[in-house]
Enzyme design. Structure first.
Site, PDB file in Angstrom:
ATOM      1  N   ARG A   1      -9.563   1.418   8.313  1.00 44.22           N
ATOM      2  CA  ARG A   1      -9.140   0.054   8.616  1.00 44.22           C
ATOM      3  C   ARG A   1     -10.192  -0.734   9.355  1.00 44.22           C
ATOM      4  O   ARG A   1      -9.964  -1.892   9.689  1.00 44.22           O
ATOM      5  CB  ARG A   1      -7.949   0.161   9.558  1.00 44.22           C
ATOM      6  CG  ARG A   1      -6.663  -0.230   8.953  1.00 44.22           C
ATOM      7  CD  ARG A   1      -5.689  -0.116  10.094  1.00 44.22           C
ATOM      8  NE  ARG A   1      -4.595  -0.974   9.889  1.00 44.22           N
ATOM      9  CZ  ARG A   1      -3.504  -0.590   9.268  1.00 44.22           C
ATOM     10  NH1 ARG A   1      -3.389   0.598   8.767  1.00 44.22           N
ATOM     11  NH2 ARG A   1      -2.530  -1.443   9.137  1.00 44.22           N
TER      12      ARG A   1
ATOM     13  N   ARG B   1      11.285  -2.091  10.918  1.00 44.43           N
ATOM     14  CA  ARG B   1      10.243  -1.553  11.792  1.00 44.43           C
ATOM     15  C   ARG B   1      10.025  -2.442  13.002  1.00 44.43           C
ATOM     16  O   ARG B   1      10.124  -3.653  12.896  1.00 44.43           O
ATOM     17  CB  ARG B   1       8.939  -1.421  11.002  1.00 44.43           C
ATOM     18  CG  ARG B   1       8.650   0.004  10.581  1.00 44.43           C
ATOM     19  CD  ARG B   1       7.549   0.102   9.573  1.00 44.43           C
ATOM     20  NE  ARG B   1       6.309  -0.534   9.991  1.00 44.43           N
ATOM     21  CZ  ARG B   1       5.199  -0.514   9.256  1.00 44.43           C
ATOM     22  NH1 ARG B   1       5.185   0.111   8.097  1.00 44.43           N
ATOM     23  NH2 ARG B   1       4.109  -1.118   9.677  1.00 44.43           N
TER      24      ARG B   1
ATOM     25  N   LYS C   1       0.834  -1.218   0.000  1.00 45.34           N
ATOM     26  CA  LYS C   1       0.000   0.000   0.000  1.00 45.34           C
ATOM     27  C   LYS C   1       0.858   1.253   0.000  1.00 45.34           C
ATOM     28  O   LYS C   1       0.652   2.175  -0.774  1.00 45.34           O
ATOM     29  CB  LYS C   1      -0.900   0.055   1.257  1.00 45.34           C
ATOM     30  CG  LYS C   1      -1.861  -1.096   1.400  1.00 45.34           C
ATOM     31  CD  LYS C   1      -2.706  -0.950   2.663  1.00 45.34           C
ATOM     32  CE  LYS C   1      -1.929  -1.010   3.964  1.00 45.34           C
ATOM     33  NZ  LYS C   1      -1.268  -2.302   4.232  1.00 45.34           N
TER      34      LYS C   1
ATOM     35  N   ARG D   1      -0.692  -9.133  13.092  1.00 43.48           N
ATOM     36  CA  ARG D   1      -1.245  -8.070  12.237  1.00 43.48           C
ATOM     37  C   ARG D   1      -2.081  -8.669  11.101  1.00 43.48           C
ATOM     38  O   ARG D   1      -3.098  -8.093  10.719  1.00 43.48           O
ATOM     39  CB  ARG D   1      -0.112  -7.202  11.670  1.00 43.48           C
ATOM     40  CG  ARG D   1       0.477  -6.260  12.725  1.00 43.48           C
ATOM     41  CD  ARG D   1       1.838  -5.741  12.330  1.00 43.48           C
ATOM     42  NE  ARG D   1       1.839  -4.966  11.106  1.00 43.48           N
ATOM     43  CZ  ARG D   1       2.912  -4.749  10.364  1.00 43.48           C
ATOM     44  NH1 ARG D   1       4.082  -5.259  10.732  1.00 43.48           N
ATOM     45  NH2 ARG D   1       2.843  -4.019   9.280  1.00 43.48           N
TER      46      ARG D   1
ATOM     47  N   ARG E   1      11.947  -5.791   4.550  1.00 41.59           N
ATOM     48  CA  ARG E   1      11.603  -4.365   4.432  1.00 41.59           C
ATOM     49  C   ARG E   1      12.557  -3.520   5.277  1.00 41.59           C
ATOM     50  O   ARG E   1      12.934  -3.887   6.378  1.00 41.59           O
ATOM     51  CB  ARG E   1      10.179  -4.120   4.920  1.00 41.59           C
ATOM     52  CG  ARG E   1       9.910  -2.618   5.030  1.00 41.59           C
ATOM     53  CD  ARG E   1       8.487  -2.244   5.079  1.00 41.59           C
ATOM     54  NE  ARG E   1       7.772  -2.812   6.191  1.00 41.59           N
ATOM     55  CZ  ARG E   1       6.457  -2.678   6.338  1.00 41.59           C
ATOM     56  NH1 ARG E   1       5.757  -2.027   5.440  1.00 41.59           N
ATOM     57  NH2 ARG E   1       5.871  -3.218   7.365  1.00 41.59           N
TER      58      ARG E   1
END
Ligand code: AP5
Ligand code: MG
Length: 213
Positions: free
Chosen positions: A88, A160, A13, A171, A127
């Site tokens: 969300r 992160r 996203k 998540r 990431r």
């Protein structure tokens, strides 16, 4: 052009929202980035949000909705925006629709970037995010020119806090329970567009620009 990005954690996203923002000249508004900036500055909002984010849980709706509605009222959002990570939950989507209806506006597109859970964990471990500007990279799929340094601003790249495999699994569960119902919500509203998020990031962007024109 008013766009909402949907998709699981790690679907891409943020990556696509940034590209859309640059091509169409509209702001990229990411609630995750706003919370991470607040955590970095150690604000009250940041302290509250961190408690939930570190556990892979959603921040309560009441801490999110007003923040976004205020952000959308700023001058740079007058001609449109790409929302990333908001809404969300169904209550967030309803609150957004209500706030827009009050000023005679509505969303144009909800773009769902579809990636199966199997691909996500692998993506997240690679990431890297910039501590200064929030820029997002991947050590294999979207590497920076210099290792560990953000191409855009020269900031330091980190993993992160919520990208540990256990937290990513949590998540994903939260996504399926609380966020996936938005696909139905926006299908009923007639604005849902689906793109395959498993292909490379330029190909995903091409599919999106084919929709947006
Ligand atoms: P948020 O920051 O929104 O995180 P998220 O939804 O979990 O999504 P991510 O940012 O992890 O993934 P992404 O889809 O942006 O993927 P990316 O482009 O980075 O939210 C974090 C937390 O904040 C939440 O858990 C919650 O606690 C809280 N929060 C935020 N908003 C909230 C709200 N509205 N209400 C309540 N709580 C809220 O890509 C992932 C990786 O894959 C990158 O390394 C990228 O380079 C790579 N990649 C991207 N596309 C491709 C591709 N096509 N092929 C290969 N690799 C790719
Ligand atoms: Mg993101």
């Amino acid at each position: 052009m008013k766009i909402v990005m949907l998709g699981a954690p790690g679907a891409g996203k943020g990556t696509q929202a940034k590209m859309i923002s640059e091509k169409y000249g509209i702001p990229h508004i990411s609630t995750g980035d706003i919370f991470r900036a607040n955590i970095k500055e150690n604000t009250d909002l940041g302290k509250k949000a961190k408690e939930y984010m570190d556990k892979g849980l959603l921040v309560p709706d009441e801490l999110v909705v007003d923040l976004v509605v205020d952000r959308l009222a700023q001058d740079d959002a007058k001609t449109g925006y790409v929302l990333d990570g908001f809404p969300r939950t169904i209550p967030q989507a309803e609150a957004l629709d209500e706030a827009l209806a009050k000023i005679g506006e509505k969303l144009d597109y909800a773009i769902d970037v579809d990636v199966p859970d199997e691909n996500i964990i692998n993506r997240m471990s690679g990431r890297r995010a910039c501590v200064s500007c929030g820029g997002t990279y991947h050590i294999k799929y979207n590497p920076t020119k210099k290792e560990g340094i953000c191409d855009a601003c020269g900031g330091e790249l980190v993993l992160r806090d919520d990208d540990k495999p256990e937290t990513v699994k949590k998540r994903l569960n939260v996504y399926h329970e609380q966020t996936q119902p938005l696909i139905d919500y926006y299908t009923k509203a007639g604005i849902l567009k689906e793109v395959d998020g498993t292909v490379d990031l330029e190909a995903v962007f091409q599919a999106i620009t084919a929709i947006l024109g």
